[in-house]
Design a protein around this motif. Structure first.
Motif, PDB file in Angstrom:
ATOM      1  N   VAL A 170       0.829  -1.200   0.000  1.00 32.85           N
ATOM      2  CA  VAL A 170       0.000   0.000   0.000  1.00 32.85           C
ATOM      3  C   VAL A 170       0.863   1.249   0.000  1.00 32.85           C
ATOM      4  N   ASN A 171       1.906   1.265   0.823  1.00 30.42           N
ATOM      5  CA  ASN A 171       2.791   2.430   0.877  1.00 30.42           C
ATOM      6  C   ASN A 171       3.441   2.698  -0.481  1.00 30.42           C
ATOM      7  N   GLN A 172       3.904   1.644  -1.138  1.00 25.67           N
ATOM      8  CA  GLN A 172       4.557   1.806  -2.438  1.00 25.67           C
ATOM      9  C   GLN A 172       3.570   2.291  -3.508  1.00 25.67           C
ATOM     10  N   LEU A 173       2.355   1.720  -3.482  1.00 19.89           N
ATOM     11  CA  LEU A 173       1.367   2.114  -4.486  1.00 19.89           C
ATOM     12  C   LEU A 173       0.864   3.538  -4.250  1.00 19.89           C
ATOM     13  N   GLU A 174       0.844   3.989  -3.004  1.00 21.90           N
ATOM     14  CA  GLU A 174       0.488   5.382  -2.731  1.00 21.90           C
ATOM     15  C   GLU A 174       1.527   6.328  -3.324  1.00 21.90           C
ATOM     16  N   GLU A 175       2.797   5.978  -3.144  1.00 16.87           N
ATOM     17  CA  GLU A 175       3.855   6.802  -3.729  1.00 16.87           C
ATOM     18  C   GLU A 175       3.803   6.755  -5.262  1.00 16.87           C
ATOM     19  N   HIS A 176       3.511   5.558  -5.793  1.00 13.71           N
ATOM     20  CA  HIS A 176       3.424   5.428  -7.250  1.00 13.71           C
ATOM     21  C   HIS A 176       2.284   6.269  -7.809  1.00 13.71           C
ATOM     22  N   LEU A 177       1.145   6.269  -7.103  1.00 22.21           N
ATOM     23  CA  LEU A 177       0.015   7.072  -7.550  1.00 22.21           C
ATOM     24  C   LEU A 177       0.354   8.556  -7.535  1.00 22.21           C
ATOM     25  N   LYS A 178       1.090   8.997  -6.528  1.00 18.20           N
ATOM     26  CA  LYS A 178       1.494  10.407  -6.485  1.00 18.20           C
ATOM     27  C   LYS A 178       2.353  10.765  -7.702  1.00 18.20           C
ATOM     28  N   ASN A 179       3.273   9.849  -8.062  1.00 17.94           N
ATOM     29  CA  ASN A 179       4.147  10.117  -9.208  1.00 17.94           C
ATOM     30  C   ASN A 179       3.353  10.151 -10.520  1.00 17.94           C
ATOM     31  N   VAL A 180       2.429   9.172 -10.650  1.00 21.14           N
ATOM     32  CA  VAL A 180       1.623   9.128 -11.878  1.00 21.14           C
ATOM     33  C   VAL A 180       0.729  10.358 -11.972  1.00 21.14           C
ATOM     34  N   GLN A 181       0.169  10.778 -10.836  1.00 24.06           N
ATOM     35  CA  GLN A 181      -0.675  11.958 -10.832  1.00 24.06           C
ATOM     36  C   GLN A 181       0.123  13.199 -11.224  1.00 24.06           C
ATOM     37  N   VAL A 186       1.312  17.245 -15.718  1.00 20.52           N
ATOM     38  CA  VAL A 186       2.173  17.951 -16.689  1.00 20.52           C
ATOM     39  C   VAL A 186       1.987  17.383 -18.091  1.00 20.52           C
ATOM     40  N   GLY A 187       1.057  16.432 -18.226  1.00 15.24           N
ATOM     41  CA  GLY A 187       0.744  15.921 -19.544  1.00 15.24           C
ATOM     42  C   GLY A 187       1.654  14.838 -20.063  1.00 15.24           C
ATOM     43  N   VAL A 188       2.380  14.167 -19.176  1.00 18.80           N
ATOM     44  CA  VAL A 188       3.310  13.126 -19.619  1.00 18.80           C
ATOM     45  C   VAL A 188       2.587  11.799 -19.833  1.00 18.80           C
ATOM     46  N   VAL A 189       1.597  11.474 -18.961  1.00 21.37           N
ATOM     47  CA  VAL A 189       0.857  10.225 -19.064  1.00 21.37           C
ATOM     48  C   VAL A 189      -0.616  10.529 -19.253  1.00 21.37           C
ATOM     49  N   ALA A 190      -1.344   9.495 -19.685  1.00 21.23           N
ATOM     50  CA  ALA A 190      -2.770   9.657 -19.921  1.00 21.23           C
ATOM     51  C   ALA A 190      -3.557   9.425 -18.622  1.00 21.23           C
ATOM     52  N   LYS A 191      -4.850   9.810 -18.663  1.00 19.14           N
ATOM     53  CA  LYS A 191      -5.723   9.649 -17.501  1.00 19.14           C
ATOM     54  C   LYS A 191      -5.882   8.181 -17.127  1.00 19.14           C
ATOM     55  N   VAL A 192      -5.844   7.295 -18.133  1.00 22.68           N
ATOM     56  CA  VAL A 192      -6.014   5.877 -17.856  1.00 22.68           C
ATOM     57  C   VAL A 192      -4.902   5.347 -16.958  1.00 22.68           C
ATOM     58  N   ARG A 196      -5.549   3.404 -13.529  1.00 18.90           N
ATOM     59  CA  ARG A 196      -4.972   2.086 -13.290  1.00 18.90           C
ATOM     60  C   ARG A 196      -4.222   2.067 -11.951  1.00 18.90           C
ATOM     61  N   SER A 197      -3.517   3.117 -11.648  1.00 17.56           N
ATOM     62  CA  SER A 197      -2.796   3.201 -10.374  1.00 17.56           C
ATOM     63  C   SER A 197      -3.768   3.265  -9.197  1.00 17.56           C
ATOM     64  N   GLU A 198      -4.888   3.948  -9.370  1.00 17.39           N
ATOM     65  CA  GLU A 198      -5.886   4.031  -8.304  1.00 17.39           C
ATOM     66  C   GLU A 198      -6.531   2.668  -8.036  1.00 17.39           C
TER      67      GLU A 198
END
Length: 246
Positions: A170-181, A186-192, A196-198
Motif C-alpha cells: 500500500v505504501n509503495q502504491l500510494e507513492e506510485h500514484l502520487k508520481n503518476v498523478q 504535466v501531460g506526460v501520461v494519460a488519464k487511464v 490504473r494506479s488508483e
C-alpha cells in the motif's frame, strides 16, 4: 431549566466513552516465544486438565480393585438394655419388680477372598486396561496441545508477515500514484494510467484490511489456546525470515 433526559444521555455517553478508554488503556500486552506459548497452553488449557483428572480417577479405581484382593477387616459394636429372668418380690410395695441391666459386645472379623470364580481378577484387569487407556489419553493430550500451540504461534507469525507485506505494498502504491498523478498533471501520461494506479492501490488496501482481520483472528485464537484474555496484545519474539539455500 434543567433537562433530566438530556443530562441522562450525556452521563450514559460519558460512561461508555470512559469504559472504552479504560479498556484500551488497561489492555494487557504479553511478550512470548514459542516455548512460553507451549508451556502456557499445557498449564492452562482445559483439555489437559481433563486428561490429567481422568487418569487420576482411573488410577484410584485400579487401586480400589487391587485392594479387594487383600484382607478385609470389619469391626462391630453392640449395646443393649434388658431385664433379668427372675422377678423379685418387693415387700414394701407388695409387688414384683424386675432388675434391669446393660449389655455390650465387640467383635472384629477378618476375611480374605480365596476363590471368586475369576470375578476379582477380571475386575483388576479391566481397571488396568482403563488406566493404560487414560494414561495414553493424557500423553496424547499433551502432544496434541503442543502441536496446537505451535500451529497457533506460527499462524500468528505468518499473519503478521502478511499484514506487513500488504502494508508495504500500500505504501509503495500510494507513492506510485502520487508520481503518476504528477506526470498526468504535466501531460506526460494519460488519464487511464492514473485510473490504473488508483485501482491497484484500492486492491492493495482491500488486501491489507483482510490481512489485518486475519491477524486479529490468529491473535485471538492463540490467546484462547494459551489461556489469556482474547483482547491481549501478543508480541512474538520470533520472526519468519527468508534464508537463501545454496
Amino acid at each position: 431549566m434543567f433537562n433530566y433526559k438530556k443530562s441522562r444521555k450525556v452521563l450514559v455517553l460519558t460512561a461508555a466513552v470512559s469504559l472504552l478508554c479504560s479498556q484500551s488503556v488497561f489492555a494487557e500486552t504479553l511478550e512470548l516465544d514459542l516455548d512460553d506459548a507451549v508451556q502456557r497452553a499445557l498449564t492452562t488449557n482445559p483439555a489437559i486438565k481433563i486428561a490429567v483428572s481422568e487418569k487420576k480417577g482411573s488410577r484410584a479405581e485400579l487401586n480400589a480393585a487391587r485392594a479387594g484382593r487383600g484382607i478385609s477387616i470389619d469391626a462391630e459394636h453392640r449395646s443393649g438394655r434388658g431385664g433379668y429372668a427372675d422377678p423379685q418380690w418387693n415387700t414394701a410395695t407388695r409387688s414384683y419388680s424386675k432388675n434391669l441391666g446393660n449389655s455390650h459386645s465387640n467383635s472384629i472379623t477378618a476375611s480374605i477372598p480365596i476363590y471368586t470364580g475369576g470375578q476379582l481378577s477380571g475386575t483388576i484387569d479391566q481397571a488396568k486396561a482403563n488406566y493404560k487407556s487414560y494414561a495414553l489419553g493424557e500423553t496424547k493430550a499433551y502432544i496434541e496441545m503442543k502441536k496446537t500451540a505451535t500451529d497457533g504461534y506460527f499462524s500468528l507469525l505468518q499473519a503478521g508477515n502478511m499484514e506487513n507485506l500488504y502494508q508495504d505494498s500500500v505504501n509503495q502504491l500510494e507513492e506510485h500514484l502520487k508520481n503518476v498523478q504528477a506526470q498526468y498533471d504535466v501531460g506526460v501520461v494519460a488519464k487511464v494510467d492514473v485510473l490504473r494506479s488508483e485501482v491497484s492501490l484500492a486492491n492493495a488496501q482491500q488486501q491489507l484490511i483482510q490481512a489485518t482481520n486475519n491477524y486479529d483472528v490468529a491473535e485471538a485464537s492463540l490467546n484462547k489456546i494459551i489461556g489469556t484474555s482474547l483482547d491481549t496484545t501478543l508480541k512474538l519474539k520470533d520472526s519468519l525470515q527468508y534464508t537463501p539455500y545454496e
